[in-house]
Structures are given as structure tokens and as C-alpha cells.
Design an enzyme around this catalytic site. Structure first.
Site, PDB file in Angstrom:
ATOM      1  N   GLY A  78      26.546  24.541  40.759  1.00  0.00           N
ATOM      2  CA  GLY A  78      27.957  24.648  41.110  1.00  0.00           C
ATOM      3  C   GLY A  78      28.259  25.875  41.951  1.00  0.00           C
ATOM      4  O   GLY A  78      29.414  26.279  42.076  1.00  0.00           O
ATOM      5  N   ASP A  91      23.434  31.381  52.331  1.00  0.00           N
ATOM      6  CA  ASP A  91      23.175  30.253  51.432  1.00  0.00           C
ATOM      7  C   ASP A  91      21.712  30.210  50.984  1.00  0.00           C
ATOM      8  O   ASP A  91      21.193  29.156  50.633  1.00  0.00           O
ATOM      9  CB  ASP A  91      23.563  28.910  52.087  1.00  0.00           C
ATOM     10  CG  ASP A  91      23.508  27.756  51.079  1.00  0.00           C
ATOM     11  OD1 ASP A  91      23.692  28.007  49.877  1.00  0.00           O
ATOM     12  OD2 ASP A  91      23.262  26.612  51.497  1.00  0.00           O
ATOM     13  N   TRP A 130      19.751  26.599  38.849  1.00  0.00           N
ATOM     14  CA  TRP A 130      19.562  25.137  38.864  1.00  0.00           C
ATOM     15  C   TRP A 130      18.092  24.727  38.916  1.00  0.00           C
ATOM     16  O   TRP A 130      17.786  23.572  39.241  1.00  0.00           O
ATOM     17  CB  TRP A 130      20.402  24.471  39.945  1.00  0.00           C
ATOM     18  CG  TRP A 130      20.403  25.042  41.320  1.00  0.00           C
ATOM     19  CD1 TRP A 130      21.263  25.983  41.807  1.00  0.00           C
ATOM     20  CD2 TRP A 130      19.562  24.670  42.426  1.00  0.00           C
ATOM     21  NE1 TRP A 130      20.994  26.231  43.138  1.00  0.00           N
ATOM     22  CE2 TRP A 130      19.964  25.435  43.548  1.00  0.00           C
ATOM     23  CE3 TRP A 130      18.514  23.751  42.592  1.00  0.00           C
ATOM     24  CZ2 TRP A 130      19.353  25.320  44.793  1.00  0.00           C
ATOM     25  CZ3 TRP A 130      17.909  23.642  43.841  1.00  0.00           C
ATOM     26  CH2 TRP A 130      18.334  24.423  44.916  1.00  0.00           C
TER      27      TRP A 130
END
Lengths: 573, 225
Positions: free
Chosen positions: A199, A309, A249
Site C-alpha cells: 500500500g 519509487d 511486501w
């Protein structure tokens, strides 16, 4: 209407009973299910694959050698199983004494007779239609005792009875409506099942949570962003820590001797560093958590104030490395930021040893030799209203597909994407629960004149030498498996092939074309003296996005069909 | 089968129950043939008794009980209200929709503007974009009001909110997997994994106020996992 649905259900069940007797026999085999204990997880039998990467140290290595570099050319499919769903199939087939457990996109868990391919049971998690999940995938189950654990897209941990697939307990660990979801295979150890949350694009505050394997009760929760009053919170301005990302994750690794679990963390949110000046601890880091308390006892941040990112969620591999005559317990991490990181782990800290680029990287101008802290070329750092170009692309030198380590060759195998760059333009963004919170638009370009993108690199971490490299015209999203048979297995390319390489030389020894592209984590196991190699084929998620962007940039029309299939191979008799 | 906002809402048959039930029935017959049942409730690790293939196993999902109001939206005459931001819940006027994007997220609501943002599902969201009327295809122009077009905000691939906007190409972009939709041409897919266009929502101006002119043209939602 309700009666009609009853009738439809009954008809379907009768039909299935009449025409599909197979699972009957398979179900009986589960009678002897052998519980998964701490002892077994610490030293798994060679014939089983009990854990995401096979062992707690994350090697992706099997001591099985029936299939080896001499005979792998005669590897053939022995059974296949359609998952019934599309999308990115990333999960590892986990095997305990002949029973295989596989997850698929959409939180399906399938138990299969690993020798015959017969269905034992199938669990479909009930997922609300409006669930929020930007990466619609799952990477596998975890085993402990007589239970199978899965982490779901609506941020729940579900414990299933390994023999029946019945739900034993389920526990919500976060609010999906606020953008928390889960895709990782859980980590099980010492009576706990541990998961982290996705998320990072949605303004979450990351954490790892440990639940009691028997009851689902929460044992501890470790946030990856410190709250006010905790060390590190000063690296976040104002309330930005509440929505700063640092998702977890991918599955952590575990050092039983130190009693520490290791986890990689994602990038900060929103994406632009100038939206949250500071180092933003513990984003883009590896953290060490005490398995009994969840206490954070060490960390290393690969790059501070991230703006690219570049999640660093891949957990480092736990390897012994020799440097200048000294052998030390290392953490080895091929970073999404394009650097290969060598760290040292101990009971109370993680310390920097060395780092160097393994792909074209033009952002770091230097690495501090003591701390490992990089300095940046500010022209390569995107900001609000400032589009900056940089290499590697936002998907990095290596994204999530795990690297592998073979103790026989003493080589580290990294699935790499080279020759990709990009740019990001940032904008102001206000936080809204459950909404995209990146504040950025990105582009990706292929390095002019580049003749390949994908690579499989083999590194000797003690010498720092790249021993061999295989190049692929296609991008590479292939998780790596290596075995004592002097083999490296990997798919990951758009031509849908699954391949075997000589672990010492990198020579390709075998390939088999499958239904779709392979981004699934491979595993291997043995039943009745026969070694099998298992992998899911099912292209999707970011591998598909990268392929489309390459098509756009180069004007190519590469097409990879979708659809999930579990493939199992063995040597031809 | 009921339809809400043009979306099929009946729960699909409960797949897990069905598959497990058939395994259970099959097991039951096998046990009858060759193995004495162990009496059920056996200790961990033993073969479980066959699950009873009766009521609870076959009970389908309880149906969602739609309020009568849900069937009516979006419908002709509905207003549009902001779905997020500081003006969440306020009525959107045509002046609120900027030329050439980015898109505004809204819900359709009844005349007092109260319905929508508070109780609607994420899947009911609508995107509003204003474009040069001359750039619109014939069909899209027919549904537009002063160049403002409306579509379902839900990506037809895997259901994410279509929250990104390409200023350069004037495309609606899904942040999850880069699906791109052309708002000037009936929401057609121009790139990406999505295979189905966005459902369009006809708009009109009534006394200068932006309102819905009719129900969605096309199916709202995304493929099943």
C-alpha cells in the site's frame, strides 16, 4: 430466485461428483499430514520445500541433485494445473511430504497431490468487489503445525487446516479501505506467523505484525516508520510519518541463532522527496526485528529521502562472506537502486561493508565508505514540478523477483533488468484514505542502441567479481532457483520460456515454452525417489506494465498471453 | 439477477463451498466403499471426517439487500457531487471541471445533493473531464455537455480507481497497470491490459446546471479475479 440458486449449486455439485472422482483418492493421502515444526523449518528435509525461499536464510537453494547439469536436457512436464484466473502468478509451490500448496491472484489457495496433480482442496477467499489492491497478486503460503497461512488482498491473515482447507481462524491486521493490502507469503517461526503490508502507493504507514499461529492473536507489531517520541521520527516533517509508506511486501528472512528476523522496506510516500524533507527512516531499508518482541534492533537505509519509487523490499540473503581473510555473517542485497549491497549482521546492529553498481546507475555520486550513505546528483532527483531523468528505471536493477545463492558454487544469482532509464515528474498531492498518494507521473525509456534488457548475473561476493552474465533481449522478471545439481532455473522473459542454466558457467542447458510468461517463484521437491521442479506460469502485474512501456518506447508489439498454470517437470524415464 | 447502476450485483455462486462440497461428497462415497469412518472429530493430523453435504455447505451467499434508492442512480436528472477533496459532497458545476483535465471524481446523487459520497461504494464513482468539443467523437459528443464527459471511474481491468491523467495525450490512466482510456472516444482502451472500454454516463445542462442525462452506456466494473 434463491431456490433457483440452490438448484444450480446442487446440480453443479452432482455433476462434479459424477465426472471428477479424482480428488477422492488424493484426499486420503492427506491423512498422514506431517506437522511443520520449528525444527523442520530450521533444517528442512531436502525432499520438501517448506518455505517461500526454501530455507530461512533466503537462498532459494535445494540440495537435491537427481536433476543436474548432465541430464537436465531430458526434463519434461509431468503434469499441469490451470488456476482458472488471469493476472500475475508470482507464488511459489510449497511442498510438504507430497502435498503442494499454491496461491493465485484473487487469494485462491489450492492443495494438490504433488506427484499426480490431483486436487485435494481449494480455498477461495471471499474478497469484496471494491477491495483496494494495486498489485493483484500473491506470493505463496506459509506452513506451521497443521495449518496453512495466507495473507490476503483485504489485509487479513487466514489460517487453514492443511488437510481440509477449512478456515481455522482469520484475522484482519489493517483497514483495506485505507489502502492496506497484502501480497506476500507469510513468515512462520517460533509459534508466530508474520506478515507485512502493501500500500506504499496509497499513503499507508508500513508495519510487520506477528500473530499466534494457534489463535491468530496479535503478539507484536513493529511499524516501519517511527511515531513521535521514537528514534527516527525526527527524519519526518510534521505528520508526514502517518502516511509515509515503507511498505513490507516480501517475506522476511530469519536468523535463528540471533533470534532476529530481517525485512526489506518500501519507498516513502508521496513519491517526491521534497514533499517530506529528511531521511525518512526506515524507508528503503533493511530492518532487524527481535522475533519474540518485534523490537527493532538494527537497520541499514540503502538510500535516504527516496524519490525514485525504488522499494527496497527484497530481503537480503543471509550468507557467510569472506573479506580480507575474515569470514562474517553477511546480508547481501541486490538493490532496486542498482547497487549490490554487502552488510554485516550481528546481535545488535547491521553495519555497512561495501556496495557497488551492478547495472547502469547515474544517481549516486559516491557512497560513504563508513556508513554506506549515498550522495546524489541533484539533477537526477525528481521533485514537485521538476522532472528528472535517471537510471535505472523506477523498476530498478532488480525488482521483487528473488535472487538465489548456491553454497556449492558460492555464487549469487541475480535476475536483472539493464539498459532501462526513466523520468518522474512530481506534483502536490493531498492525502485521501484509500486513494493514490504517489503525486507523480513516470516514464520509462530503453537506453539508445541497447541490444538487450534482461540479464542473469552470477556474482562471487567474497571477491566482488561478476563471474558470468546471460543476456536476454526481453526484460527479465524471473525469480531464481538454484540446486546442488549445478543448476539455475529461471523464467521471466516475454517468450514464455522456463530455462535451466549451468550454475558454474551460465550456459543454457534446457528450456521449455509454457502457456504464459513466468514470474512465479520456482521450487523443487522429491517424492518416492523422483525429483520434481515446479513453477507457475502467468504473466501480469508490473512485468506486463514494463513490457507495454518498452513496446511504447521501441514501437515493438511484444505480446504475452495471460492465464495461470502450475507446471511440474521431472526427468523423462 | 438484479442490476444496480447497470452492474450485475448478484453474488456469483460460492465457488469455495461448491468445490469443497464436491470433494466432501466424493470422499463420503469413497469411505463407504473401502474405509470405515473414524467417527469424526479426530485428532489433528488424522483424516478429517467428510464434511456434511447439507444446508450450510450449500447455502449461497446472502443477497445484498439494495435499498430502493440504489436502483435509481445514476439516472436522468441526477446531480453530481464531489467524491473527495475539500469540497467532498458539494455539487459539481460545469465551471468546476477544468479544460483538458485532470479528471474530477464524483458520485451521482439526487436533487438535494445529499446522496452519494456518504453511502456509495467506491465502484459507483464517476470521472468528469472537460475537453474541446471539436475533439470528441460523434457518440461522445452526443453524451457531452459543453465538452464535459463522464465515465465510470473504475478500471475495467482489475478495478482500481482511474486516478492518473496524461496532460500530453489527454488520456485517463489507471495507476495500477497503466491501462489508458480515451475520453474523447467513448472511453475506448488505447493501451494496457484492460480490454473493455469505460462505461459512459450521458450528461446535459438544465438551466445551466450539469446533470445526468441517462444511465450508463455500457457495463460498469471489472472482470472477476
Amino acid at each position: 430466485m434463491k431456490l433457483d440458486r440452490y438448484l444450480v449449486a446442487i446440480r453443479l455439485i452432482l455433476l462434479l461428483v459424477l465426472i471428477v472422482p479424482g480428488p477422492v483418492i488424493a484426499q486420503q493421502s492427506t491423512a498422514s499430514y506431517r506437522p511443520v515444526t520449528d525444527e523442520r523449518l530450521k533444517e528442512p528435509e531436502p525432499e520438501n520445500w517448506l518455505f517461500y525461499r526454501g530455507t530461512y536464510d533466503g537462498w532459494g537453494y535445494s540440495p537435491l541433485e537427481q536433476i543436474n547439469s548432465e541430464n537436465v536436457g531430458s526434463l519434461v512436464p509431468v503434469w499441469a494445473f490451470s488456476t482458472g484466473v488471469n493476472g500475475g502468478h508470482e507464488a511459489v509451490p510449497i511442498v510438504n511430504d507430497g502435498i503442494m500448496f499454491v496461491t493465485t491472484p484473487g487469494n485462491q489457495v489450492i492443495a494438490i497431490d504433488a506427484r499426480t496433480g490431483d486436487l485435494l482442496w481449494l480455498y477461495q477467499h471471499e474478497l469484496a468487489e471494491d477491495a483496494i489492491a494495486y498489485h493483484y497478486t500473491n506470493r505463496g503460503v506459509a506452513l506451521y503445525g497443521d495449518k496453512v497461512f495466507t495473507a490476503t488482498l483485504d489485509a487479513k491473515v487466514v489460517a487453514l487446516d492443511a488437510t481440509s482447507g477449512e478456515v481455522v481462524w482469520d484475522a484482519s491486521v489493517a483497514d483495506n479501505a485505507s489502502g492496506y493490502y497484502m501480497t506476500l507469503a507469510p513468515l512462520t517461526a517460533e509459534g508466530k506467523v508474520m506478515v507485512g503490508v502493501s500500500g506504499g502507493e496509497l499513503g499507508i504507514r508500513g508495519f510487520v505484525v506477528a500473530l499466534d499461529t494457534e489463535t491468530g492473536e496479535e503478539v507484536w507489531r513493529a511499524h516501519t516508520i517511527p511515531a513521535p517520541g521514537e528514534p527516527g521520527n525526527e527524519t519526518w516533517p510534521g505528520d508526514s510519518w502517518r502516511t509515509g509508506g515503507a511498505a513490507v511486501w516480501l517475506t522476511g528472512h530469519y536468523d535463528p541463532d540471533l533470534g532476529l528476523t530481517y525485512w526489506g522496506t518500501g519507498n516513502p510516500g508521496p513519491w517526491m522527496g521534497d514533499a517530506r524533507p529528511g531521511d525518512n527512516l526506515y524507508t528503503n531499508s533493511v530492518i532487524a526485528l527481535d522475533i519474540e518482541t518485534g523490537e527493532l534492533v538494527g537497520h541499514h537505509q540503502y538510500h535516504w529521502n527516496g524519490s525514485w519509487d525504488w522499494d527496497e523490499v527484497s530481503t537480503p540473503l543471509l550468507i557467510d562472506v569472506e573479506r580480507e581473510g575474515r569470514v562474517f555473517p553477511a546480508l547481501v542485497h541486490p538493490g532496486r537502486n542498482g547497487y549490490l549491497w554487502l552488510l554485516e549482521r550481528s546481535a545488535d546492529e547491521i553495519s555497512f561493508v561495501d556496495a557497488w553498481p551492478y547495472v547502469r546507475q547515474d544517481v549516486f555520486t559516491s557512497i560513504d565508505p563508513e556508513s554506506g550513505r549515498p550522495s546524489y546528483d541533484e539533477q537526477k532527483k525528481p521533485g514537485i514540478g521538476f522532472r528528472a531523468p535517471f537510471c535505472p528505471s523506477l523498476w530498478g536493477g532488480k525488482d521483487w523477483p528473488p535472487a538465489a545463492y548456491n553454497p556449492g558454487t558460492e555464487l549469487l544469482y541475480i535476475p536483472v533488468n539493464e539498459n532501462l532509464c526513466g523520468s518522474i515528474l512530481g506534483r502536490e498531492i493531498e492525502y485521501e484514505p484509500g486513494r493514490s498518494f504517489t503525486g507523480a507521473e513516470s516514464q520509462m525509456t530503453v537506453w539508445p542502441g541497447a541490444e538487450h534488457i534482461g540479464e542473469l548475473q552470477a556474482w562471487d561476493m567474497s571477491t566482488g567479481e561478476e563471474v558470468w552474465t546471460r543476456e536476454f533481449e526481453s526484460p527479465n522478471w524471473g525469480p531464481v532457483l538454484t540446486t546442488a545439481g549445478n543448476l539455475v532455473f529461471m523464467g521471466g522473459t516475454t517468450d514464455r520460456n522456463f530455462r535451466a542454466f549451468d550454475a558454474r558457467t551460465g550456459d543454457q542447458l534446457w528450456e521449455h515454452r509454457t502457456n504464459s510468461g513466468i514470474i512465479g517463484v520456482p521450487s523443487t521437491y522429491m517424492i518416492d525417489g523422483v525429483q520434481y521442479i515446479a513453477v507457475q506460469s502467468g504473466w501480469g502485474v508490473d512485468a506486463a506494465s514494463m513490457t507495454r512501456r518498452i513496446n511504447r518506447d521501441l514501437g515493438t508489439e511484444t505480446f504475452v498471453p495471460e492465464g495461470g498454470v502450475i507446471w511440474v517437470f521431472a526427468l523423462q524415464n | 439477477m438484479t442490476e444496480i447502476n447497470g452492474r450485475e450485483t448478484e453474488a456469483p455462486m460460492n465457488r469455495r463451498n461448491a468445490v469443497k462440497a464436491f470433494v466432501g461428497l466424493g470422499l463420503a462415497s469413497a469411505l463407504t466403499d473401502c474405509t470405515p469412518a473414524s467417527g469424526g472429530g479426530g485428532p489433528v493430523g488424522e483424516m478429517p471426517g467428510p464434511p456434511p453435504a447439507q444446508g450450510p455447505q450449500l447455502d449461497p451467499e446472502p443477497e445484498r439487500a439494495p435499498s430502493p434508492d440504489e436502483h435509481e442512480h445514476p439516472a436522468e436528472g441526477d446531480l453530481l457531487v464531489f467524491a473527495l477533496g475539500v469540497r467532498k459532497g458539494e455539487v459539481v458545476t460545469s465551471a468546476d471541471v477544468p479544460l483538458d483535465g485532470p479528471q474530477i471524481f464524483a458520485y451521482a446523487g439526487d436533487a438535494d445533493g445529499a446522496h452519494g459520497a456518504s453511502d456509495a461504494s467506491r465502484l459507483d464513482q464517476i470521472i468528469l473531464v472537460r475537453l474541446d468539443p471539436m475533439s470528441l467523437s460523434e457518440e461522445t459528443a452526443h453524451h457531452a455537455a459543453e465538452g464535459i464527459v463522464a465515465y465510470s471511474a473504475i478500471c475495467t481491468h482489475e478495478g482500481c480507481d482511474i486516478s492518473d491523467w496524461s496532460t500530453q495525450n489527454r488520456r485517463l490512466i489507471c495507476p495500477c497497470h497503466d491501462s489508458e482510456f480515451d475520453p474523447t472516444d467513448n472511453g475506448q482502451v488505447t493501451e494496457g491490459p484492460a480490454r473493455r472500454r469505460l462505461a459512459a454516463l450521458p450528461l446535459k445542462l438544465v438551466d445551466g446546471q450539469l446533470v445526468v442525462a441517462g444511465g450508463f452506456t455500457g457495463r460498469v466494473g471489472f472482470r472477476s479475479p
